[in-house]
Design an enzyme around this catalytic site. Structure first.
Site, short mmCIF file in Angstrom:
data_model
loop_
_atom_site.label_atom_id
_atom_site.label_comp_id
_atom_site.label_asym_id
_atom_site.label_seq_id
_atom_site.Cartn_x
_atom_site.Cartn_y
_atom_site.Cartn_z
N HIS A 1 12.88 -2.70 1.88
CA HIS A 1 12.25 -1.45 2.37
C HIS A 1 13.11 -0.28 1.93
CE1 HIS A 1 9.30 -3.58 4.66
NE2 HIS A 1 10.27 -4.37 5.09
N SER B 1 13.14 2.71 3.26
CA SER B 1 13.67 3.36 4.46
C SER B 1 14.24 2.31 5.41
CB SER B 1 12.56 4.15 5.16
OG SER B 1 11.55 3.25 5.62
N ASP C 1 2.03 -15.98 6.12
CA ASP C 1 1.57 -17.36 5.87
C ASP C 1 1.59 -17.69 4.37
OD1 ASP C 1 1.24 -17.86 8.54
OD2 ASP C 1 -0.94 -17.56 8.55
N HIS D 1 4.31 -4.77 8.96
CA HIS D 1 4.31 -4.73 10.42
C HIS D 1 3.04 -5.31 11.05
CE1 HIS D 1 7.43 -2.04 9.13
NE2 HIS D 1 6.54 -1.18 8.64
N PRO E 1 0.78 -1.23 0.00
CA PRO E 1 0.00 0.00 0.00
C PRO E 1 0.82 1.29 0.00
CG PRO E 1 -0.23 -1.18 2.08
CD PRO E 1 0.46 -2.10 1.12
N ASN E 2 0.36 2.21 -0.83
CA ASN E 2 0.89 3.58 -0.94
C ASN E 2 2.22 3.70 -1.68
OD1 ASN E 2 -1.30 4.85 0.49
ND2 ASN E 2 -0.49 3.88 2.32
N GLU F 1 13.04 -9.50 1.06
CA GLU F 1 12.24 -8.35 1.53
C GLU F 1 13.04 -7.06 1.28
OE1 GLU F 1 12.18 -8.23 5.80
OE2 GLU F 1 10.34 -7.04 5.87
N ARG G 1 7.42 0.01 13.54
CA ARG G 1 7.95 -0.44 12.25
C ARG G 1 9.11 -1.42 12.42
NH1 ARG G 1 5.58 3.23 8.36
NH2 ARG G 1 5.18 5.21 9.38
N ASN H 1 8.06 -5.74 -1.02
CA ASN H 1 8.01 -4.65 -0.05
C ASN H 1 6.54 -4.54 0.35
OD1 ASN H 1 7.88 -2.35 1.43
ND2 ASN H 1 9.04 -1.06 0.01
N ARG I 1 4.74 12.68 -1.36
CA ARG I 1 4.96 13.25 -0.02
C ARG I 1 6.04 12.44 0.69
NH1 ARG I 1 1.21 16.04 -1.17
NH2 ARG I 1 -1.02 15.76 -1.06
N ARG J 1 13.29 3.85 12.65
CA ARG J 1 12.06 4.65 12.67
C ARG J 1 11.21 4.30 13.90
NH1 ARG J 1 9.34 4.61 6.94
NH2 ARG J 1 8.22 6.34 7.94
N ALA K 1 3.17 -0.95 4.70
CA ALA K 1 2.65 -0.96 6.08
C ALA K 1 2.23 -2.36 6.54
CB ALA K 1 1.47 0.00 6.18
N TYR L 1 11.25 8.72 1.68
CA TYR L 1 11.21 7.76 0.57
C TYR L 1 11.83 8.27 -0.73
CZ TYR L 1 7.83 5.77 3.82
OH TYR L 1 7.23 5.25 4.94
O1 CA2 Z 1 10.47 1.88 3.77
C1 CA2 Z 1 9.64 1.22 3.17
O2 CA2 Z 1 9.81 0.78 2.03
C2 CA2 Z 1 8.27 0.96 3.81
O3 CA2 Z 1 7.88 -0.37 3.48
C3 CA2 Z 1 7.33 1.97 3.19
C4 CA2 Z 1 5.93 1.99 3.79
C5 CA2 Z 1 5.99 2.03 5.32
O4 CA2 Z 1 4.69 1.88 5.86
C6 CA2 Z 1 6.91 0.97 5.90
O5 CA2 Z 1 6.95 1.10 7.29
C7 CA2 Z 1 8.30 1.07 5.32
C8 CA2 Z 1 5.15 3.21 3.23
C9 CA2 Z 1 4.99 3.17 1.71
C10 CA2 Z 1 4.90 4.50 1.03
O6 CA2 Z 1 4.21 5.47 1.79
C11 CA2 Z 1 4.08 6.73 1.30
C12 CA2 Z 1 3.75 7.72 2.23
C13 CA2 Z 1 3.59 9.02 1.80
C14 CA2 Z 1 3.75 9.35 0.46
C15 CA2 Z 1 4.08 8.38 -0.45
C16 CA2 Z 1 4.22 7.07 -0.03
#
Ligand code: CA2
Length: 145
Positions: free
Chosen positions: A99, A101, A86, A79, A9-10, A97, A110, A73, A17, A106, A76, A22
């Site tokens: 990431h 960041s 599974d 975690h 996700p995201n 895996e 996380r 990857n 942002r 953090r 979220a 990132y």
């Molecule tokens: O560091 C990573 O790759 C993460 O998997 C990225 C996730 C985060 O929840 C993990 O803890 C670490 C977040 C994905 C991207 O989130 C965004 C947030 C704001 C703007 C754009 C993407």
């Protein structure tokens, strides 16, 4: 050799942002970066991204008997998701895996990675380069084996 690259996700919003965490490059730029590295290494990559946990589980299940390895990857869901853990255990493919960041530097929530428990290697805090390191790892350990 065929490798499925799964992003959670995201990740599709990369570059919009939280650029200090990132980076400022987009999801499309990430895919081109991975594609370029894969070409150099002589492997095929397939991409999948979803914001939905069950879809990610389906993608992992669908990889069984179809691809040689997975790079994931789970974002979220890293975690929280025992379902993704599974599924990775069930298909039992070589999995790395990634990431962008460094999750260990953090917030405490996380620091735990459920998916990571089914992965043989984790690269975190390297930005896009984590994905190329994952490709290199899989190629050197599983290509033509
Ligand atoms: O560091 C990573 O790759 C993460 O998997 C990225 C996730 C985060 O929840 C993990 O803890 C670490 C977040 C994905 C991207 O989130 C965004 C947030 C704001 C703007 C754009 C993407």
């Amino acid at each position: 050799m065929k490798i499925l690259v799964i992003n959670g996700p995201n990740i599709n919003l990369l570059g919009l942002r939280e650029k200090h965490i990132y980076g400022d490059e987009s999801y499309e730029a990430l895919l081109s970066y991975i594609e370029k590295t894969a070409k150099k290494l002589g492997v095929d990559v397939e991409f999948y991204q979803s914001n939905h946990e069950g879809d990610l589980v389906d993608a992992i299940q669908g990889a069984y008997n179809r691809v040689d390895a997975i790079i994931i990857n789970p974002a979220a869901y890293t975690h929280t998701s025992v379902a993704i853990l599974d599924a990775l255990k069930a298909v039992s493919l070589p999995t790395v895996e990634v990431h962008l960041s460094d999750i260990h530097q953090r917030e405490e929530f996380r620091h735990i990675s459920y998916a990571g428990m089914a992965c043989e290697k984790t690269y975190c805090g390297l930005g896009f380069a984590g994905y190329s390191e994952a490709l290199k790892y899989l190629v050197s350990n599983y290509m033509d084996k």
